[in-house]
Design an enzyme around this catalytic site. Structure first.
Site, PDB file in Angstrom:
ATOM      1  N   THR A 167       0.004  -0.390  -5.545  1.00  0.00           N
ATOM      2  CA  THR A 167      -1.029   0.820  -5.097  1.00  0.00           C
ATOM      3  C   THR A 167      -1.590   1.098  -5.778  1.00  0.00           C
ATOM      4  OG1 THR A 167       0.938   1.968  -3.851  1.00  0.00           O
ATOM      5  CG2 THR A 167      -0.742   3.132  -4.544  1.00  0.00           C
ATOM      6  N   GLY A 206       1.098   5.939  -7.198  1.00  0.00           N
ATOM      7  CA  GLY A 206      -0.183   5.359  -7.916  1.00  0.00           C
ATOM      8  C   GLY A 206      -0.090   4.331  -8.933  1.00  0.00           C
ATOM      9  N   THR A 256       0.872  -1.126  -0.090  1.00  0.00           N
ATOM     10  CA  THR A 256      -0.005  -0.258   0.053  1.00  0.00           C
ATOM     11  C   THR A 256       0.888   1.391   0.323  1.00  0.00           C
ATOM     12  OG1 THR A 256      -2.096   0.938   1.274  1.00  0.00           O
ATOM     13  CG2 THR A 256       0.181   0.809   2.744  1.00  0.00           C
ATOM     14  N   CYS A 295       4.016   2.582  -8.799  1.00  0.00           N
ATOM     15  CA  CYS A 295       3.957   1.281  -8.171  1.00  0.00           C
ATOM     16  C   CYS A 295       2.688   0.360  -8.110  1.00  0.00           C
ATOM     17  CB  CYS A 295       3.965   1.831  -6.056  1.00  0.00           C
ATOM     18  SG  CYS A 295       4.174   0.493  -5.154  1.00  0.00           S
TER      19      CYS A 295
END
EC number: 3.4.25.2
Length: 176
Positions: free
Chosen positions: A163, A157, A2, A160
């Site tokens: 994410t 986001g 996350t 990664c």
């Protein structure tokens, strides 16, 4: 995995997280809520790591907040002590980011409680990307704390694979 980001700026503390839950290389859920309010809405908390472990830590941390009348630093230190010494807790694989009007802290499984100098927290698989983005925005723009958190999560986001772009964001005035 996350990404959690928290920023203090212009009289506000804002924390946000993405919504992706992965099992190995498979996305299991895209809209998880990894940031939430604790202790009568006075504390914002987010987690990175194993979901079940994080929920256990949320419960323990909220218990410490109740025990210490909402005193964030004291509750964090007591949770870290418990985490270090309790054999069942020591196997938990998660980190917590917690913030209120007085402080922003990272609580690790090693028993560390860290208050960042600049009020910026970024952790999780996309944490380094989010930290770089948020740090640059803090230094070079006058964006609000919320705008910085949203942008940093978006950049993480983009980069990664663990994410996503589903964001949960909580905001608190520092005067409350």
């Amino acid at each position: 995995m996350t990404t959690i980001v928290s920023v203090r700026r212009h009289g506000k503390v804002v924390m946000g997280g993405d919504g992706q839950v992965s099992l190995g290389n498979t996305v299991m859920k895209g809209n998880a809520k990894k940031v939430r309010r604790l202790y009568h809405g006075q504390v914002i908390a987010g987690f990175a790591g194993a979901t079940a472990d994080a929920f256990t830590l949320f419960e323990r941390f909220e218990g410490q907040l109740e025990k210490h009348q909402g005193h964030l630093v004291r509750a964090a230190v007591e949770l870290a002590k418990e985490w270090r010494t309790d054999r069942s807790l020591s196997r938990l694989e998660a980190m917590l980011a917690v913030a209120n009007k007085d402080a922003s802290l990272i609580i690790t499984g090693n028993g560390d409680v860290v208050e960042p100098e600049d009020g910026l927290i970024a952790m999780g698989s996309g944490g380094a990307y989010a930290q770089a983005a948020a740090s640059a925005l803090l230094k070079k723009t006058d964006l609000s704390a919320r705008e910085i958190v949203e942008t940093a999560l978006g950049i993480a986001g983009d980069i990664c694979v663990f994410t996503n772009h589903t964001q949960t964001i909580e905001e608190q005035d520092l005067a409350e």
